[in-house]
Write an enzyme that holds these catalytic residues in place. Sequence first.
Site, short mmCIF file in Angstrom:
data_model
loop_
_atom_site.label_atom_id
_atom_site.label_comp_id
_atom_site.label_asym_id
_atom_site.label_seq_id
_atom_site.Cartn_x
_atom_site.Cartn_y
_atom_site.Cartn_z
N GLY A 42 -0.16 8.67 0.29
CA GLY A 42 -0.46 8.79 1.72
C GLY A 42 0.66 8.29 2.62
N LYS B 56 -8.39 -3.31 13.16
CA LYS B 56 -7.23 -2.54 13.64
C LYS B 56 -6.83 -2.98 15.04
CE LYS B 56 -6.34 -1.08 10.07
NZ LYS B 56 -5.06 -0.98 9.37
N SER C 203 -4.78 1.62 14.33
CA SER C 203 -5.48 2.89 14.46
C SER C 203 -6.03 3.04 15.87
CB SER C 203 -6.65 2.92 13.47
OG SER C 203 -7.52 3.98 13.77
N GLY D 244 1.63 5.23 3.12
CA GLY D 244 2.48 4.22 2.47
C GLY D 244 3.60 4.88 1.67
N TYR E 260 -13.89 -2.24 10.46
CA TYR E 260 -12.54 -1.68 10.31
C TYR E 260 -11.86 -1.57 11.68
CZ TYR E 260 -9.03 2.05 9.77
OH TYR E 260 -7.88 2.79 9.83
N GLY F 15 0.86 -1.19 0.00
CA GLY F 15 0.00 0.00 0.00
C GLY F 15 0.88 1.22 0.00
N1 LIG Z 1 -5.43 8.16 7.23
C1 LIG Z 1 -5.88 8.08 8.47
O1 LIG Z 1 -6.53 9.00 8.98
C2 LIG Z 1 -5.57 6.85 9.30
C3 LIG Z 1 -5.87 6.86 10.67
C4 LIG Z 1 -5.56 5.76 11.44
C5 LIG Z 1 -4.97 4.65 10.86
N2 LIG Z 1 -4.71 4.65 9.54
C6 LIG Z 1 -4.10 3.46 8.96
O2 LIG Z 1 -3.02 3.86 8.17
C7 LIG Z 1 -2.92 3.05 7.01
C8 LIG Z 1 -2.93 3.94 5.80
O3 LIG Z 1 -4.25 4.42 5.61
P1 LIG Z 1 -4.70 5.46 4.51
O4 LIG Z 1 -6.13 5.21 4.28
O5 LIG Z 1 -4.31 6.77 4.96
O6 LIG Z 1 -4.00 4.98 3.22
P2 LIG Z 1 -2.70 5.51 2.48
O7 LIG Z 1 -1.53 5.55 3.36
O8 LIG Z 1 -3.10 6.72 1.74
O9 LIG Z 1 -2.45 4.24 1.52
C9 LIG Z 1 -3.23 3.81 0.56
C10 LIG Z 1 -2.25 3.04 -0.33
O10 LIG Z 1 -2.57 1.66 -0.28
C11 LIG Z 1 -2.87 1.19 -1.59
N3 LIG Z 1 -3.94 0.20 -1.43
C12 LIG Z 1 -5.16 0.40 -0.88
N4 LIG Z 1 -5.88 -0.73 -0.96
C13 LIG Z 1 -5.10 -1.65 -1.56
C14 LIG Z 1 -5.29 -3.00 -1.95
N5 LIG Z 1 -6.45 -3.62 -1.76
N6 LIG Z 1 -4.28 -3.64 -2.54
C15 LIG Z 1 -3.11 -3.03 -2.80
N7 LIG Z 1 -2.86 -1.75 -2.44
C16 LIG Z 1 -3.85 -1.07 -1.85
C17 LIG Z 1 -3.27 2.45 -2.36
O11 LIG Z 1 -3.01 2.38 -3.74
P3 LIG Z 1 -4.14 1.82 -4.74
O12 LIG Z 1 -5.39 2.56 -4.42
O13 LIG Z 1 -3.59 2.09 -6.10
O14 LIG Z 1 -4.24 0.37 -4.47
C18 LIG Z 1 -2.34 3.50 -1.75
O15 LIG Z 1 -1.08 3.44 -2.32
C19 LIG Z 1 -4.08 2.05 7.09
O16 LIG Z 1 -3.64 0.84 7.61
C20 LIG Z 1 -5.06 2.71 8.03
O17 LIG Z 1 -5.84 1.78 8.73
C21 LIG Z 1 -5.00 5.71 8.74
#
Ligand SMILES: NC(=O)c1ccc[n+]([C@@H]2O[C@H](COP(=O)([O-])OP(=O)(O)OC[C@H]3O[C@@H](n4cnc5c(N)ncnc54)[C@H](OP(=O)(O)O)[C@@H]3O)[C@@H](O)[C@H]2O)c1
Length: 265
Positions: free
Chosen positions: A19, A160, A143, A21, A156, A15
């Site tokens: 973001g 987590k 999270s 990742g 979700y 991922g």
């Molecule tokens: N953002 C927040 O506010 C927050 C808060 C608490 C915890 N988190 C945790 O932090 C992590 C990142 O969350 P985020 O939502 O912010 O995402 P992110 O870091 O923006 O990452 C999303 C990345 O994952 C890839 N991805 C998503 N689904 C996928 C799949 N099924 N297979 C392969 N690649 C996939 C996406 O590319 P593609 O779409 O091209 O696949 C993108 O590169 C997660 O584990 C989340 O639970 C986030």
Amino acid sequence: MTFKQKYGNTALVAGASEGMGAAYAHTLAARGLDLVLIARRKEPLEARARLITELYGVNVLPVVCDLTTPDATQQIIRAIGDRSIDFMVYNAALSYIGPYLATSLRTHTDIAQVNMLTPFALLHYFGGKMVERGRGGVVLMSSIAGFQGSGYLATYAATKAFNRVLAEGLWYEWKPKGVDVIACCAGATSTPNYLNTKPGKASILEPKPQLPEQVVEECLRKIGTTPSFISGTGNKLVSFLMQHVFPRKKAVMIMGDGMRKMYNI
Ligand SMILES: NC(=O)c1ccc[n+]([C@@H]2O[C@H](COP(=O)([O-])OP(=O)(O)OC[C@H]3O[C@@H](n4cnc5c(N)ncnc54)[C@H](OP(=O)(O)O)[C@@H]3O)[C@@H](O)[C@H]2O)c1
């Protein structure tokens, strides 16, 4: 000892194109590690890989793979050939915001696959190899939503909690074998994914969203020192109140009420 000397040459980020990742990918490349980057959409993934190679001069292998597919781990193993993975970040996650019954069982099953079963399989394979070699590092993204039941985010949040508890258990088992595992419990972070949910304000006490780079830097500083951590001062404070000051029933009510308000449910 540098990060690379401690953990090894190559990191896999599941991922990784945007973001948090992408922030892991940049931060690990800045520490001199070669990368295997995984995402579903080819274009942004390849663009990210090119940019990182240009900026840091490391080797980057982009692997297009949907982590929802049950054989995702086999696809990744085939794609990387004989590279050994020394550090792994499982960042991708699927979430659904809304009443539990308002979406199909299939959505909930996909969330379980991306957030729990695929990391399980990757950990078993790549974590197993790290343990055999006697060194490595693993980050599982969790999270603060997973510290209590979270209405309208129930599946979700439960996944987590699973990530955190799994990472903590493996931290204990693998630390004496030279492999560091950590759960990074983030709060709201301004990633494209989070911003696309168009969150409203839940309460005046709600911490300001962090930047992905802040979460990642704290995580890479903490790995090796603790089984799990909460990123950012505001999130640490809110989590302290939710876990240690309010009774559990109150914490669950606050979370569900907050979600209802944030997303107009
Ligand atoms: N953002 C927040 O506010 C927050 C808060 C608490 C915890 N988190 C945790 O932090 C992590 C990142 O969350 P985020 O939502 O912010 O995402 P992110 O870091 O923006 O990452 C999303 C990345 O994952 C890839 N991805 C998503 N689904 C996928 C799949 N099924 N297979 C392969 N690649 C996939 C996406 O590319 P593609 O779409 O091209 O696949 C993108 O590169 C997660 O584990 C989340 O639970 C986030």
